[in-house]
Scaffold this active site. Structure first.
Site, mmCIF file in Angstrom:
data_model
loop_
_atom_site.group_PDB
_atom_site.id
_atom_site.type_symbol
_atom_site.label_atom_id
_atom_site.label_comp_id
_atom_site.label_asym_id
_atom_site.label_seq_id
_atom_site.Cartn_x
_atom_site.Cartn_y
_atom_site.Cartn_z
ATOM 1 N N ALA A 45 6.023 -15.486 -5.644
ATOM 2 C CA ALA A 45 5.666 -14.499 -4.620
ATOM 3 C C ALA A 45 4.168 -14.336 -4.413
ATOM 4 O O ALA A 45 3.739 -13.937 -3.326
ATOM 5 C CB ALA A 45 6.298 -13.142 -4.969
ATOM 6 N N ARG B 243 0.617 -19.107 -2.163
ATOM 7 C CA ARG B 243 0.218 -19.091 -0.752
ATOM 8 C C ARG B 243 1.423 -18.993 0.181
ATOM 9 O O ARG B 243 1.422 -18.214 1.133
ATOM 10 C CB ARG B 243 -0.617 -20.342 -0.439
ATOM 11 C CG ARG B 243 -2.009 -20.293 -1.079
ATOM 12 C CD ARG B 243 -2.759 -21.588 -0.916
ATOM 13 N NE ARG B 243 -2.136 -22.667 -1.685
ATOM 14 C CZ ARG B 243 -2.636 -23.893 -1.785
ATOM 15 N NH1 ARG B 243 -3.765 -24.196 -1.153
ATOM 16 N NH2 ARG B 243 -2.022 -24.816 -2.507
ATOM 17 N N THR C 86 10.234 -29.559 -1.626
ATOM 18 C CA THR C 86 10.828 -30.887 -1.661
ATOM 19 C C THR C 86 10.800 -31.429 -3.087
ATOM 20 O O THR C 86 10.095 -30.922 -3.950
ATOM 21 C CB THR C 86 10.082 -31.848 -0.718
ATOM 22 O OG1 THR C 86 8.684 -31.891 -1.077
ATOM 23 C CG2 THR C 86 10.193 -31.384 0.719
ATOM 24 N N ALA D 98 15.852 -27.328 2.659
ATOM 25 C CA ALA D 98 15.254 -27.934 3.849
ATOM 26 C C ALA D 98 13.840 -28.410 3.557
ATOM 27 O O ALA D 98 13.025 -27.649 3.034
ATOM 28 C CB ALA D 98 15.238 -26.942 5.006
ATOM 29 N N ASN E 162 11.625 -28.877 5.717
ATOM 30 C CA ASN E 162 10.694 -28.241 6.642
ATOM 31 C C ASN E 162 11.418 -27.140 7.409
ATOM 32 O O ASN E 162 12.488 -27.369 7.970
ATOM 33 C CB ASN E 162 10.138 -29.274 7.624
ATOM 34 C CG ASN E 162 8.837 -28.821 8.259
ATOM 35 O OD1 ASN E 162 8.706 -27.697 8.682
ATOM 36 N ND2 ASN E 162 7.872 -29.729 8.315
ATOM 37 N N PHE E 163 10.818 -25.943 7.436
ATOM 38 C CA PHE E 163 11.399 -24.823 8.167
ATOM 39 C C PHE E 163 10.662 -24.560 9.479
ATOM 40 O O PHE E 163 10.954 -23.567 10.155
ATOM 41 C CB PHE E 163 11.372 -23.556 7.312
ATOM 42 C CG PHE E 163 12.446 -23.512 6.271
ATOM 43 C CD1 PHE E 163 13.744 -23.205 6.616
ATOM 44 C CD2 PHE E 163 12.160 -23.797 4.949
ATOM 45 C CE1 PHE E 163 14.751 -23.165 5.652
ATOM 46 C CE2 PHE E 163 13.151 -23.768 3.972
ATOM 47 C CZ PHE E 163 14.454 -23.451 4.334
ATOM 48 N N HIS F 60 -0.873 -34.975 4.681
ATOM 49 C CA HIS F 60 -0.870 -33.726 3.922
ATOM 50 C C HIS F 60 -2.140 -33.640 3.073
ATOM 51 O O HIS F 60 -2.878 -34.634 2.927
ATOM 52 C CB HIS F 60 0.362 -33.642 3.004
ATOM 53 C CG HIS F 60 1.612 -33.268 3.734
ATOM 54 N ND1 HIS F 60 2.394 -34.186 4.386
ATOM 55 C CD2 HIS F 60 2.223 -32.057 3.922
ATOM 56 C CE1 HIS F 60 3.420 -33.579 4.947
ATOM 57 N NE2 HIS F 60 3.352 -32.285 4.672
ATOM 58 N N LYS G 227 -0.749 -32.417 -2.649
ATOM 59 C CA LYS G 227 0.702 -32.513 -2.514
ATOM 60 C C LYS G 227 1.253 -33.442 -3.587
ATOM 61 O O LYS G 227 0.702 -34.515 -3.840
ATOM 62 C CB LYS G 227 1.088 -33.015 -1.122
ATOM 63 C CG LYS G 227 2.603 -33.034 -0.881
ATOM 64 C CD LYS G 227 2.942 -33.326 0.577
ATOM 65 C CE LYS G 227 4.439 -33.459 0.806
ATOM 66 N NZ LYS G 227 5.197 -32.255 0.415
ATOM 67 N N GLY H 25 9.057 -34.875 2.259
ATOM 68 C CA GLY H 25 10.472 -34.676 2.539
ATOM 69 C C GLY H 25 10.765 -34.685 4.031
ATOM 70 O O GLY H 25 11.818 -35.167 4.472
ATOM 71 N N THR H 26 9.816 -34.177 4.832
ATOM 72 C CA THR H 26 10.005 -34.178 6.282
ATOM 73 C C THR H 26 10.069 -35.599 6.823
ATOM 74 O O THR H 26 10.912 -35.921 7.671
ATOM 75 C CB THR H 26 8.866 -33.407 6.971
ATOM 76 O OG1 THR H 26 8.880 -32.051 6.523
ATOM 77 C CG2 THR H 26 9.015 -33.433 8.484
#
Length: 267
Positions: free
Chosen positions: A12, A15, A102, A126, A128-129, A156, A160, A166-167
């Protein structure tokens, strides 16, 4: 009036986690149930995100936080190393996982699906949201029917942990569904520097760029006789993912088992 959905947020104070907390606090149909993080134990998460105190204190113990808070959904954008254990803890506690990290394997996703069905709950994994990124994937899959020569370049930041993204993998899978495997380029092509042509997938290539100063972009390039088509999506801020996360939290309450990918919720 329907009951508010009680949302717990893993990582939480990270970022992405802070953006999720802001999103939950800003939606009257959602209630922030718990904030879990390895640091800042006992701090009010509202203060940590730069807002007024909200009464939800950071807990370092995921299982304890989920059970004591009565959470319905756990949103997790932590790390590939943590997300699997977090998801298993959540499902066993009867909490629906919404995962944006991912790195989960097909076997892990299948096991999560099994665990969810045993508990009679659902969840979403997912890559990517971002609604824009989902549209990019849909358009690319459609274009592949008519222009089968394609390459993907994804960009990216240099911190990373996984490559390709993953996208880009999900985009490649969607393209492959609409295209016969076609090995592109000169059949006598030779790499004089190993890996310079990128990763091989179903006859085409995926290239991963990792640089400081880059957030998240992806370009899908189609080539044909006398023409090219470029479909590109650029993310500039983590807040851009939040409308999709909001939809996913609400959809997770209706699901049985794990749904992989966010695109099925975008018509």
């Amino acid at each position: 009036m329907n009951r508010q959905i009680r949302v717990a947020v893993a990582g939480a104070s990270g970022r992405m986690g802070k953006e999720v907390v802001k999103m939950v606090l800003g939606d009257e149909s959602l209630a922030l149930a718990a904030a879990i993080d390895r640091s800042h134990e006992g701090a009010d998460i509202g203060v940590l995100i730069g807002q007024a105190p909200c009464g939800v204190l950071v807990d370092t113990d995921l299982e304890r936080a989920l059970i004591s808070s009565g959470a319905d959904v756990l949103v997790d954008f932590t790390t590939p190393q943590a997300v699997w254990n977090n998801a298993v803890v959540a499902v066993r506690a009867g909490v629906r996982p919404v995962i944006g990290t991912t790195g989960l394997t097909k076997e892990q996703i299948a096991e999560l699906d099994k665990l969810c069905r045993e508990r009679g709950i659902g969840g979403i994994v997912a890559p990517n949201f971002s609604i824009g990124a989902i549209l990019m994937m849909k358009f690319a899959a459609q274009a592949a029917k008519y222009m089968p020569h394609v390459e993907i370049i994804e960009y990216h930041g240099d911190q990373k942990l996984d490559a390709p993204s993953g996208t880009s993998i999900l985009t490649a899978q969607k393209i492959a569904e609409n295209r016969q495997e076609l090995r592109q380029g000169n059949p006598n092509e030779e790499e004089t520097i190993e890996g310079v042509r990128g990763g091989y997938y179903n006859g085409f290539r995926i290239h991963s760029v990792r640089l400081p100063g880059v957030f998240a972009q992806q370009e899908v390039i189609f080539g044909g006789f006398g023409q090219t088509l470029k479909i590109r999506h650029d993310s500039y801020d983590r807040a851009g993912y939040m409308p999709g996360v909001n939809i996913a939290v609400k959809k997770a309450m209706e699901l049985q088992g794990i749904t992989y990918g966010f695109e099925s919720f975008i018509d």
